[in-house]
Design a protein around this motif. Structure first.
Motif, PDB file in Angstrom:
ATOM      1  N   GLU A 112       5.927 -16.662 -16.013  1.00  0.00           N
ATOM      2  CA  GLU A 112       7.388 -16.711 -16.096  1.00  0.00           C
ATOM      3  C   GLU A 112       7.899 -15.900 -17.278  1.00  0.00           C
ATOM      4  N   GLU A 113       7.120 -15.878 -18.360  1.00  0.00           N
ATOM      5  CA  GLU A 113       7.514 -15.076 -19.519  1.00  0.00           C
ATOM      6  C   GLU A 113       7.418 -13.592 -19.195  1.00  0.00           C
ATOM      7  N   LEU A 114       6.389 -13.208 -18.461  1.00  0.00           N
ATOM      8  CA  LEU A 114       6.248 -11.816 -18.063  1.00  0.00           C
ATOM      9  C   LEU A 114       7.423 -11.396 -17.177  1.00  0.00           C
ATOM     10  N   GLU A 115       7.816 -12.269 -16.260  1.00  0.00           N
ATOM     11  CA  GLU A 115       8.961 -11.979 -15.393  1.00  0.00           C
ATOM     12  C   GLU A 115      10.216 -11.730 -16.229  1.00  0.00           C
ATOM     13  N   LYS A 116      10.428 -12.588 -17.215  1.00  0.00           N
ATOM     14  CA  LYS A 116      11.587 -12.446 -18.103  1.00  0.00           C
ATOM     15  C   LYS A 116      11.511 -11.132 -18.873  1.00  0.00           C
ATOM     16  N   ALA A 117      10.316 -10.801 -19.367  1.00  0.00           N
ATOM     17  CA  ALA A 117      10.132  -9.572 -20.139  1.00  0.00           C
ATOM     18  C   ALA A 117      10.452  -8.345 -19.291  1.00  0.00           C
ATOM     19  N   ILE A 118       9.967  -8.323 -18.049  1.00  0.00           N
ATOM     20  CA  ILE A 118      10.218  -7.191 -17.156  1.00  0.00           C
ATOM     21  C   ILE A 118      11.716  -7.013 -16.917  1.00  0.00           C
ATOM     22  N   GLN A 119      12.409  -8.096 -16.672  1.00  0.00           N
ATOM     23  CA  GLN A 119      13.846  -8.030 -16.405  1.00  0.00           C
ATOM     24  C   GLN A 119      14.616  -7.512 -17.620  1.00  0.00           C
ATOM     25  N   ILE A 120      14.252  -7.998 -18.809  1.00  0.00           N
ATOM     26  CA  ILE A 120      14.938  -7.568 -20.033  1.00  0.00           C
ATOM     27  C   ILE A 120      14.672  -6.100 -20.332  1.00  0.00           C
ATOM     28  N   VAL A 121      13.405  -5.700 -20.250  1.00  0.00           N
ATOM     29  CA  VAL A 121      13.040  -4.311 -20.539  1.00  0.00           C
ATOM     30  C   VAL A 121      13.639  -3.366 -19.508  1.00  0.00           C
ATOM     31  N   ALA A 122      13.641  -3.761 -18.246  1.00  0.00           N
ATOM     32  CA  ALA A 122      14.204  -2.914 -17.187  1.00  0.00           C
ATOM     33  C   ALA A 122      15.699  -2.697 -17.386  1.00  0.00           C
ATOM     34  N   SER A 123      16.364  -3.672 -18.007  1.00  0.00           N
ATOM     35  CA  SER A 123      17.805  -3.546 -18.229  1.00  0.00           C
ATOM     36  C   SER A 123      18.139  -2.801 -19.524  1.00  0.00           C
ATOM     37  N   GLY A 124      17.091  -2.292 -20.193  1.00  0.00           N
ATOM     38  CA  GLY A 124      17.301  -1.511 -21.409  1.00  0.00           C
ATOM     39  C   GLY A 124      17.091  -2.267 -22.696  1.00  0.00           C
ATOM     40  N   GLY A 125      16.646  -3.527 -22.601  1.00  0.00           N
ATOM     41  CA  GLY A 125      16.449  -4.337 -23.786  1.00  0.00           C
ATOM     42  C   GLY A 125      15.057  -4.228 -24.375  1.00  0.00           C
ATOM     43  N   ILE A 126      14.840  -4.963 -25.456  1.00  0.00           N
ATOM     44  CA  ILE A 126      13.546  -5.043 -26.134  1.00  0.00           C
ATOM     45  C   ILE A 126      13.068  -6.482 -26.029  1.00  0.00           C
ATOM     46  N   TYR A 127      11.776  -6.663 -25.723  1.00  0.00           N
ATOM     47  CA  TYR A 127      11.272  -8.029 -25.568  1.00  0.00           C
ATOM     48  C   TYR A 127      10.027  -8.268 -26.399  1.00  0.00           C
ATOM     49  N   PHE A 128      10.096  -9.285 -27.259  1.00  0.00           N
ATOM     50  CA  PHE A 128       8.937  -9.781 -27.989  1.00  0.00           C
ATOM     51  C   PHE A 128       8.510 -11.085 -27.320  1.00  0.00           C
ATOM     52  N   GLY A 129       7.293 -11.151 -26.818  1.00  0.00           N
ATOM     53  CA  GLY A 129       6.805 -12.389 -26.248  1.00  0.00           C
ATOM     54  C   GLY A 129       6.791 -13.496 -27.286  1.00  0.00           C
TER      55      GLY A 129
END
Length: 210
Positions: free
Chosen positions: A112-129
């Protein structure tokens, strides 16, 4: 209508790749565009397969994802890169971000965290697990800023300092005076915001300079 996120996977472990494929296929807005098992295959894939995100393993059999990340960003600047790894060392994480990654997730994280990371990064954001955030919590506030420019000569001085050489010894190695070596050392300490050689070498390791 949902925007489809095309995803590339670069990982040399078949079980990991298949697990990612199985999970991502259950999401209506995710589509697997391609997979690769080593650095050479990854470079060929990103150059010929349009996608939004690359899930990039840090450790590949014929190279490391940290250096590969930098190369991919130069050749395929529109592709967003999400580091996916077992490595939780600060130096590795910082080097990935410095080389252009938009996110970093530990393989031990829930899907679920990976799913969230993909969505954030795809929208132009930065994601730290979440695990990555814990690793980076102890960093100084300025440690996550962009690495200052370091010259080729300064990198040479760092390499020799890391081997324990004195300024006169370094000067002999690279054919400059000890005074000039000290000047480079002071410049490096100012750029990396430290006040002694030990701290300089520690910060340089964090940034992957040595």
């Amino acid at each position: 209508m949902q925007t489809m996120i095309d995803i590339l996977i670069a990982d040399d472990h078949p079980l990991i790749t298949e697990g990612l494929r199985s999970f991502l296929r259950t999401k209506d807005d995710f589509r697997i565009a391609g997979t690769a098992a080593n650095a050479a295959e990854t470079m060929a894939m990103v150059q010929h397969t349009p996608a939004s995100i690359l899930l990039l393993d840090v450790n590949l059999p014929d190279g490391n994802g940290v250096d590969l990340c930098s190369t991919i960003r130069k050749t395929t600047p529109d592709l967003r890169i999400l580091g996916l790894s077992n490595y939780s060392e600060r130096s590795v994480i910082l080097r990935m971000f410095n080389n252009g990654a938009s996110g970093y997730v530990l393989k031990s994280a829930p899907m679920e965290e990976l799913e969230k990371a993909i969505q954030i990064v795809a929208s132009g954001g930065i994601y730290f697990g979440e695990g990555v955030q814990q690793v980076l919590t102890g960093l100084a506030a300025d440690a996550l800023t962009e690495m200052p420019p370091v010259t080729r000569r300064e990198k040479e001085v760092l390499q020799w300092l890391a081997q324990g050489l004195s300024s006169p010894q370094i000067g002999e190695k690279i054919f400059i005076s000890a005074v000039t070596v000290d000047s480079h050392r002071r410049s490096l300490m100012q750029k990396l915001k430290v006040n002694n050689t030990v701290s300089l070498l520690n910060r340089a390791r964090e940034w992957g300079l040595i």
